[in-house]
Design a protein around this motif. Structure first.
Motif, PDB file in Angstrom:
ATOM      1  N   UNK A 262       0.804  -1.217   0.000  1.00 22.51           N
ATOM      2  CA  UNK A 262       0.000   0.000   0.000  1.00 22.51           C
ATOM      3  C   UNK A 262       0.840   1.272   0.000  1.00 22.51           C
ATOM      4  N   UNK A 263       1.802   1.365   0.914  1.00 20.70           N
ATOM      5  CA  UNK A 263       2.604   2.584   1.025  1.00 20.70           C
ATOM      6  C   UNK A 263       3.505   2.768  -0.192  1.00 20.70           C
ATOM      7  N   UNK A 264       4.098   1.688  -0.678  1.00 18.92           N
ATOM      8  CA  UNK A 264       4.937   1.787  -1.875  1.00 18.92           C
ATOM      9  C   UNK A 264       4.133   2.317  -3.050  1.00 18.92           C
ATOM     10  N   UNK A 265       2.962   1.736  -3.280  1.00 25.68           N
ATOM     11  CA  UNK A 265       2.123   2.140  -4.416  1.00 25.68           C
ATOM     12  C   UNK A 265       1.691   3.597  -4.266  1.00 25.68           C
ATOM     13  N   UNK A 266       1.365   3.990  -3.046  1.00 27.02           N
ATOM     14  CA  UNK A 266       0.992   5.384  -2.806  1.00 27.02           C
ATOM     15  C   UNK A 266       2.166   6.318  -3.077  1.00 27.02           C
ATOM     16  N   UNK A 267       3.343   5.954  -2.568  1.00 27.10           N
ATOM     17  CA  UNK A 267       4.526   6.774  -2.800  1.00 27.10           C
ATOM     18  C   UNK A 267       4.900   6.854  -4.262  1.00 27.10           C
ATOM     19  N   UNK A 268       4.644   5.783  -4.981  1.00 29.51           N
ATOM     20  CA  UNK A 268       4.940   5.765  -6.415  1.00 29.51           C
ATOM     21  C   UNK A 268       4.000   6.700  -7.171  1.00 29.51           C
ATOM     22  N   UNK A 269       2.817   6.925  -6.618  1.00 31.94           N
ATOM     23  CA  UNK A 269       1.847   7.787  -7.273  1.00 31.94           C
ATOM     24  C   UNK A 269       0.775   7.047  -8.028  1.00 31.94           C
ATOM     25  N   UNK A 270       0.632   5.773  -7.737  1.00 32.20           N
ATOM     26  CA  UNK A 270      -0.393   4.943  -8.375  1.00 32.20           C
ATOM     27  C   UNK A 270      -1.654   4.905  -7.517  1.00 32.20           C
ATOM     28  N   UNK A 271      -2.794   4.828  -8.162  1.00 30.43           N
ATOM     29  CA  UNK A 271      -4.044   4.634  -7.429  1.00 30.43           C
ATOM     30  C   UNK A 271      -4.589   3.226  -7.626  1.00 30.43           C
ATOM     31  N   UNK A 272      -3.965   2.438  -8.476  1.00 27.97           N
ATOM     32  CA  UNK A 272      -4.404   1.069  -8.748  1.00 27.97           C
ATOM     33  C   UNK A 272      -3.908   0.641 -10.114  1.00 27.97           C
ATOM     34  N   UNK A 273      -4.177  -0.594 -10.469  1.00 25.22           N
ATOM     35  CA  UNK A 273      -3.756  -1.143 -11.756  1.00 25.22           C
ATOM     36  C   UNK A 273      -4.985  -1.448 -12.608  1.00 25.22           C
TER      37      UNK A 273
END
Length: 323
Positions: A262-273
């Motif tokens: 969750x935190x990695x994806x948020x930091x990356x700037x993704x909201x989902x795939x």
């Protein structure tokens, strides 16, 4: 971690290496000036205290006579190229290279030196941190990974070339190499089923048209932290130009055994795939777990627990295609 790929050297050879890299005046004397850093599983790395008290790290590639997986050939040249790209095109913190030697005059392999970064290995200390601290570091790692992925490549493939025009072609060549590596060492896998999955699903790779710098091996154990921030990322020998979605931080979006993304994806700037991205990510997860299952045969010193763990992850990745 121990492995037959670790090219350990005598103190006399290490002193010769220091003399070439830093000059005879800085060659250490006495005892307790060198310590092996044991976290990696491929190259050997030494922490060395020079005569002027500076501390440096020496990395040595595997011995010339030790067989490695196809994608690991020339790995040190890849790491040096990656470090240059990162330092030239991003603000992502990486160590500088003090000296690199490919002559094989002192050691039977390539080697290079860099300053020692006085920091904690995030992979080692992570379990002892609070959930808030883990979240902060994971989000920061996501942001740094995104910045790495902004580096544009000339083609899909190795950093040093030659590259190819399409991501599908390069990714399938990576898969073919891993499968061949497994067959060469008689690793017990269902090769026909694996080849069928990759071939049947490969159409989802075609939307990827922009070659981007990919670390691929950026796990917590390759992150150094100090005073609440990431101060360096290390071990870049598996980098290539490909699809950023193949990065290690996204693995846990499909395999919970790799942690909470969750935190990695948020930091990356993704909201989902998207559905198409999920399909690509399943292929990348299968490829990663295939490599993990095969590389055990090339390290030479692994116990049944690690063998069983990698097989379980490969089974989980294959099961993703049964849903």
């Amino acid at each position: 971690m121990d492995s037959i790929t670790k090219n350990r050297q005598s103190p006399e050879t290490l002193r010769s290496v220091v003399a070439r890299a830093y000059g005879a005046a800085l060659v250490p004397t006495g005892d307790d000036w060198v310590h092996e850093l044991g976290h990696g599983w491929f190259n050997v790395a030494y922490r060395i205290r020079l005569r002027d008290a500076r501390q440096v790290v020496l990395k040595i590639a595997p011995p010339a006579g030790v067989e490695v997986m196809t994608y690991e050939r020339g790995a040190m040249a890849t790491e040096l190229a990656a470090l240059e790209l990162i330092r030239s095109h991003t603000s992502v913190p990486v160590p500088a290279v003090d000296f690199a030697d490919t002559s094989r005059e002192l050691v039977d392999a390539d080697w290079f030196t860099m300053p020692f970064v006085d920091a904690d290995n995030y992979g080692v200390i992570r379990s002892g941190l609070s959930a808030h601290e883990q979240d902060r570091y994971d989000a920061a790692l996501g942001a740094l990974t995104r910045e790495l992925n902004t580096i544009q490549g000339p083609a899909f493939g190795p950093l040093g070339g030659p590259g190819v025009a399409t991501w599908r072609e390069h990714f399938l060549s990576m898969v073919a190499d891993a499968l061949h590596d497994g067959e060469r060492r008689s690793v017990d896998l269902d090769y026909a089923a694996l080849r069928s999955i990759f071939a049947d699903q490969s159409g989802c790779l075609d939307p990827v048209t922009s070659p981007r710098f990919v670390e691929w091996d950026l796990w917590a154990s390759n992150v150094l932290v100090r005073d609440g921030r990431i101060v360096a990322i290390i071990d870049h020998e598996r980098a290539f130009f490909g699809d950023p979605l193949i990065e290690a931080g996204f693995v846990a979006t499909q395999l919970p055994s790799f942690g909470n993304p969750t935190a990695f994806v948020r930091g990356y700037g993704r909201t989902g795939l998207t559905p198409g991205e999920q399909q690509r990510r399943r292929l990348y997860t299968l490829y990663l777990t295939l490599v993990m299952a095969v590389e055990v045969a090339y390290r030479g010193r692994t116990g049944p627990a690690h063998h069983d763990w990698t097989r379980a992850r490969l089974a989980e990745a294959k099961a993703l295609f049964d849903r």
